[in-house]
Design an enzyme around this catalytic site. Structure first.
Site, PDB file in Angstrom:
ATOM      1  CG  ASP A 102      41.583  46.652  38.733  1.00 39.63           C
ATOM      2  OD1 ASP A 102      41.953  45.576  38.237  1.00 39.63           O
ATOM      3  OD2 ASP A 102      41.574  46.873  39.968  1.00 39.63           O
ATOM      4  CE  LYS A 115      42.079  43.457  41.204  1.00 39.11           C
ATOM      5  NZ  LYS A 115      41.272  44.650  41.441  1.00 39.11           N
TER       6      LYS A 115
END
Ligand SMILES: NC(=O)c1ccc[n+]([C@@H]2O[C@H](COP(=O)([O-])OP(=O)(O)OC[C@H]3O[C@@H](n4cnc5c(N)ncnc54)[C@H](OP(=O)(O)O)[C@@H]3O)[C@@H](O)[C@H]2O)c1
Length: 316
Positions: free
Chosen positions: A43, A77
């Site tokens: 992530d 992101k």
């Protein structure tokens, strides 16, 4: 390895490595060690300021023949100062370049908050752009285009509450497939999870261990310490597991993805082994009783006098 299945049958490993706060000179080793240990999901985020090092580690493990690109699941992101449509492509291409990848598996809108491009980290109300001026739906259209362009396989959001999600669901072509949010026994998010699951949106649980290494400005002095919880400690002792492992296993038992961060080789290995820890229905029920509706990441750092964003509007 548990996986979450997407509409096109792609499967995301439910267990992954978090990289927020994994510093320079640390995250390269952490990612390499993790992938060698068996991690297949990393992530990332542009805002973590470490995607270049993560990318170097990924490139090397692929070159060393430890994994292939398609065995890895890489999430990144979009930061809040790049919400304008044309900026989404700039930001996404920068993340791809830093991570040395041709495509992402998942790209998320990091927060339902827009801020001025020239100010990556806000410190004043005037640094924001109100959502009426730059709605999440506009940003989302660019994410949809990114899918069509092959820059990311899946798209989703992070830190979205039901209202923001519903608005997006009502105004999109590709539905969001993921909502990454804080989730742990003190903040179980049961209502939001049920809303998301009803809408075929997966959940990734962040801060699963209580995010104890946050900077002091993000912390309350009297905050509870999840990793010292006496009930979890008892369950862990009975299973010959660590508290961290029980917390990770709990998230996996709830059919959420979970992304504990560590840069410590022995904790990276320990967390991976949490996938083998089995919790009984009774233990799950006991942990359910620990909910305090307590956020570690309150979002207060977003709030300035006169800002178009309030805590209520952010989490709505
Ligand atoms: N979308 C968002 O807005 C958002 C927000 C927050 C987090 N995230 C993502 O979620 C990831 C995880 O959240 P987080 O980093 O905030 O916190 P976390 O994973 O809950 O906690 C990390 C802390 O726990 C320690 N730790 C790791 N494994 C441990 C174990 N087995 N026993 C005891 N301590 C352990 C780590 O130290 P060591 O490194 O020294 O092991 C670090 O201090 C982030 O890294 C990021 O990728 C996303």
């Amino acid at each position: 390895m548990r996986t979450l299945k997407f509409k096109n049958n792609d499967q995301m490993p439910a267990f992954g490595l978090g990289t927020w706060k994994s510093g320079e000179g640390e995250v390269y080793n952490a990612v390499k060690i993790a992938i060698k240990e068996g991690y297949r999901h990393i992530d990332c985020a542009a805002a973590y300021g470490n995607e270049t090092e993560v990318g170097k580690a990924i490139k090397e493990v692929i070159e060393e023949g430890i994994v292939t690109r398609d065995e890895l699941w890489i999430t990144s992101k979009l930061w809040c100062n790049m919400h304008a449509k044309e900026d989404v492509f700039i930001a996404l291409k920068q993340s791809l370049s830093d991570l040395q990848l041709e495509y992402l598996d998942l790209y998320l809108i990091h927060w339902p908050i827009a801020q001025k491009k020239e100010i990556p980290f806000v410190s004043d109300a005037s640094h924001f752009i109100p959502l009426e001026e730059l709605p999440n739906e506009t940003t989302w259209q660019a994410l949809e285009e990114a899918v069509a362009m092959g820059l990311t396989k899946h798209i989703g959001v992070s830190n979205f509450g039901p209202k923001a999600l519903q608005q997006l669901l009502d105004n999109c072509t590709i539905k969001p497939e993921m909502n990454q949010v804080e989730c742990h026994p003190y903040f179980q998010q049961s209502e939001l999870i049920s809303f998301c699951h009803k809408n075929n949106i997966h959940i990734t649980a962040y801060a699963p261990l209580g995010s104890g290494d946050r900077a002091d400005k993000f912390k309350k002095v009297d905050e509870p310490i999840l990793l010292k919880d006496s009930v979890i400690k008892e369950i862990a002792a009975a299973k010959n597991a660590s508290i961290g492992q029980v917390l990770i296993s709990w998230a996996l038992h709830r059919e959420t993805a979970v992304i504990p961060k560590s840069v410590n080789p022995s904790r990276i290995a320990e967390n991976f082994k949490a996938q083998k820890v089995v919790l009984s229905d009774e233990e799950m029920k006991t942990i359910e009783g620990l909910d305090k509706n307590y956020r570690f990441l309150t979002g207060e750092h977003w709030v300035y006098e006169g800002s178009p964003y309030t805590l209520e509007s952010i989490w709505a």
